[in-house]
Write a protein that holds these residues in place. Structure first.
Motif, PDB file in Angstrom:
ATOM      1  N   ALA A   1       0.808  -1.214   0.000  1.00 56.19           N
ATOM      2  CA  ALA A   1       0.000   0.000   0.000  1.00 56.19           C
ATOM      3  C   ALA A   1       0.841   1.265   0.000  1.00 56.19           C
ATOM      4  CB  ALA A   1      -0.954   0.015   1.200  1.00 56.19           C
ATOM      5  N   VAL A   2       1.901   1.321   0.841  1.00 53.68           N
ATOM      6  CA  VAL A   2       2.628   2.570   1.042  1.00 53.68           C
ATOM      7  C   VAL A   2       4.134   2.340   1.017  1.00 53.68           C
ATOM      8  CG1 VAL A   2       2.978   4.540   2.591  1.00 53.68           C
ATOM      9  CG2 VAL A   2       0.746   3.427   2.506  1.00 53.68           C
ATOM     10  N   SER A   3       4.832   3.186   0.272  1.00 53.38           N
ATOM     11  CA  SER A   3       6.296   3.250   0.315  1.00 53.38           C
ATOM     12  C   SER A   3       6.674   4.500   1.089  1.00 53.38           C
ATOM     13  CB  SER A   3       6.896   3.335  -1.095  1.00 53.38           C
ATOM     14  OG  SER A   3       6.707   2.131  -1.795  1.00 53.38           O
ATOM     15  N   LEU A   4       7.651   4.383   1.981  1.00 55.42           N
ATOM     16  CA  LEU A   4       8.126   5.514   2.782  1.00 55.42           C
ATOM     17  C   LEU A   4       9.505   5.913   2.272  1.00 55.42           C
ATOM     18  CD1 LEU A   4       7.696   7.405   5.213  1.00 55.42           C
ATOM     19  CD2 LEU A   4       8.781   5.652   6.641  1.00 55.42           C
ATOM     20  N   GLU A   5       9.654   7.185   1.942  1.00 52.94           N
ATOM     21  CA  GLU A   5      10.926   7.675   1.414  1.00 52.94           C
ATOM     22  C   GLU A   5      11.340   8.947   2.134  1.00 52.94           C
ATOM     23  OE1 GLU A   5      10.506   8.092  -2.811  1.00 52.94           O
ATOM     24  OE2 GLU A   5      10.251   5.944  -3.098  1.00 52.94           O
ATOM     25  N   GLN A   6      12.633   9.197   2.101  1.00 57.30           N
ATOM     26  CA  GLN A   6      13.180  10.423   2.675  1.00 57.30           C
ATOM     27  C   GLN A   6      13.618  11.351   1.554  1.00 57.30           C
ATOM     28  OE1 GLN A   6      16.750   9.531   4.886  1.00 57.30           O
ATOM     29  NE2 GLN A   6      17.385   7.985   3.424  1.00 57.30           N
ATOM     30  N   VAL A   7      13.489  12.637   1.822  1.00 55.07           N
ATOM     31  CA  VAL A   7      13.911  13.662   0.879  1.00 55.07           C
ATOM     32  C   VAL A   7      14.745  14.652   1.673  1.00 55.07           C
ATOM     33  CG1 VAL A   7      13.108  15.535  -0.626  1.00 55.07           C
ATOM     34  CG2 VAL A   7      11.865  13.378  -0.550  1.00 55.07           C
TER      35      VAL A   7
END
Length: 157
Positions: A116-122
């Motif tokens: 459902a969800v991918s978590l990424e950093q920016v």
């Protein structure tokens, strides 16, 4: 009307290479085009790219793994990005990071088990004046509180 047969990974990659082969520093534009086309850089594409561009597999793999924007697994249906730059950290960004990791049960660069969800950093959206900033798919949110993040994660899951 009959649908066209799906192109194989190899055919898709070779087609992308053909369109960008003459670009300056062709590997980067090709990797971006692969990401746009497939959503990620399948590890099986690395030897094809290496062969097509006369590079070693290690060279291609090194570029793919060095840059955080190149995923090697399919992304979730929704992507949540949290700013980790100093300005957002100074106004509560770390709290949002931990809350998202706990709520989703994944770390940065990972996708929930259900896809459902991918978590990424920016490291900066350029939204510093109204941090902390979170992006859900293409929509940017400023001054996100932990409670607002909870709501965003509930809607996306």
């Amino acid at each position: 009307m009959a649908s066209l047969p799906a192109q194989s990974l190899e055919d898709r990659v070779r087609s992308i290479v053909a369109r960008h082969r003459d670009d300056r520093g062709a590997l980067m534009p090709i990797l971006h085009a692969v990401m746009e086309d497939m959503g990620y850089v399948d590890p099986a594409a690395i030897p094809i790219l290496a062969e097509e561009l006369n590079l070693s597999r290690a060279d291609v793999h090194g570029v793919v793994t060095f840059y955080h924007d190149f995923r090697q697994t399919p992304p979730g249906r929704t992507t949540v990005r949290i700013c980790r730059a100093e300005a957002c950290q100074a106004v509560g960004g770390r709290t949002l990071e931990e809350r998202a990791k706990t709520r989703l049960g994944v770390g940065f660069g990972e996708t929930t088990d259900d896809g459902a969800v991918s978590l990424e950093q920016v490291f900066c959206f350029g939204n510093c004046a109204i941090g902390p900033t979170v992006q859900v798919d293409e929509r940017l949110y400023g001054r996100v509180s932990p409670e607002q993040l909870d709501h965003l994660l509930e809607v996306t899951a």
